[in-house]
Design a protein around this motif. Structure first.
Motif, short mmCIF file in Angstrom:
data_model
loop_
_atom_site.label_atom_id
_atom_site.label_comp_id
_atom_site.label_asym_id
_atom_site.label_seq_id
_atom_site.Cartn_x
_atom_site.Cartn_y
_atom_site.Cartn_z
N SER A 1 15.87 33.73 24.01
CA SER A 1 14.61 34.19 24.90
C SER A 1 13.31 33.16 24.54
O SER A 1 12.48 33.20 25.44
CB SER A 1 14.27 35.54 24.58
N SER A 2 13.41 32.50 23.32
CA SER A 2 12.19 31.56 23.03
C SER A 2 12.33 30.25 23.28
O SER A 2 11.32 29.51 23.18
CB SER A 2 11.94 31.90 21.55
N HIS A 3 13.37 29.92 24.20
CA HIS A 3 13.53 28.72 24.32
C HIS A 3 13.97 28.46 25.87
O HIS A 3 14.65 29.06 26.42
CB HIS A 3 14.63 27.87 23.33
N GLN B 1 16.71 36.37 20.16
CA GLN B 1 15.51 35.73 19.95
C GLN B 1 15.46 34.41 20.27
O GLN B 1 14.51 34.09 21.05
CB GLN B 1 14.78 36.00 18.61
N THR B 2 16.25 33.83 19.67
CA THR B 2 16.47 32.16 19.98
C THR B 2 16.76 31.77 21.43
O THR B 2 15.80 31.02 21.75
CB THR B 2 17.68 31.80 19.16
N GLN C 1 6.94 27.56 19.86
CA GLN C 1 5.68 28.15 19.93
C GLN C 1 5.04 28.34 18.64
O GLN C 1 3.92 28.49 18.56
CB GLN C 1 5.62 29.41 20.77
N HIS D 1 11.81 30.62 16.75
CA HIS D 1 10.69 30.40 17.50
C HIS D 1 10.01 29.09 17.14
O HIS D 1 8.71 28.99 17.25
CB HIS D 1 9.63 31.49 17.13
#
Length: 235
Positions: free
Chosen positions: A131-133, A128-129, A183, A180
């Motif tokens: 894919s979100s940066h 998640q880290t 965003q 996240h």
């Protein structure tokens, strides 16, 4: 909102009983899907080629090759696939080779479910880290590599926590928000990551805002209504 695609997992284990346990453990954790079980290295290579899973749970002792050989095969031919070792091998040389091969985690048999779950949740947060940066600062890189632990300050733990706030869940909320941080997330989104209700997520989020661990801001959604988003505090 559509459900996120599960993380596809290949189990490489020659002991059918252990493979069954690993599958059962995995089925208890949200967000993962076992796509295959290979009993030896050659079967694993076929699965890797045909399915391209995101994660491999790999034993060291296989009938036709050492698991470490498969680690290096994956690094040469499937660089985008991650590996978690689940093995009885405790020799330092094996562990060093596994770490040099870039394994995400190393679990020593017999593995308890809590440790197994901890590893999978850490891996999910890791994805998640990433894919979100698009860029990471030093603090975020340290967190990603596990060099820095950021527990809730002692004064905010256990006895100091208000009723209805669990310290373990509280730290998970912090980790989700940090993953996240660019965003931001709403209480509903945080709840989905935790598998909890929006009301529960908001209770934890607002507590973290009150102790200045995270910050909140209002933004306007597509229909013009304001929504409260939560962001990680930056040093």
């Amino acid at each position: 909102m559509s459900k996120l695609k599960p993380i596809e997992v290949l189990i490489v284990e020659d002991d059918a009983r252990v493979a069954k346990v690993n599958r059962r453990f995995m089925e208890k954790i949200e967000g993962f899907q076992v796509v295959g079980i290979a009993a030896n290295g050659q079967e694993a290579k076929v699965w890797l080629e045909e399915m391209r899973p995101q994660l491999v749970l790999l034993d060291v002792y296989l009938p036709d090759m050492k698991g470490i050989e498969l680690v290096w095969y994956i690094r040469q031919h499937c660089k985008d696939i991650d590996i978690i070792m689940i093995t009885a091998a405790e020799e330092i040389e094996v562990i060093q080779d596994a770490l040099r091969g870039g394994v995400f985690d190393y679990l020593v048999k017999p593995v308890l479910f809590d440790r197994f779950k901890q590893s999978m949740e850490k891996y999910r947060l890791h994805l998640q880290t990433l894919s979100s940066h698009q860029r990471l600062d030093q603090k975020q890189v340290d967190q990603l590599l596990g060099h820095v632990q950021e527990p809730i300050p002692e004064k905010h733990l256990s006895k100091a926590l208000p009723k209805g706030i669990d310290p373990v869940t509280l730290e998970k909320v912090v980790q989700v928000v940090q993953a996240h941080s660019e965003q931001g997330l709403t209480a509903e989104q945080v709840g989905k990551h935790l598998g909890a209700s929006r009301t529960t997520a908001r209770r934890y989020l607002e507590y973290l805002v009150s102790i200045k661990r995270i910050r909140a801001d209002h933004t306007y959604g597509t229909i013009g209504r304001p929504e409260r988003k939560y962001y990680a505090e930056q040093i």
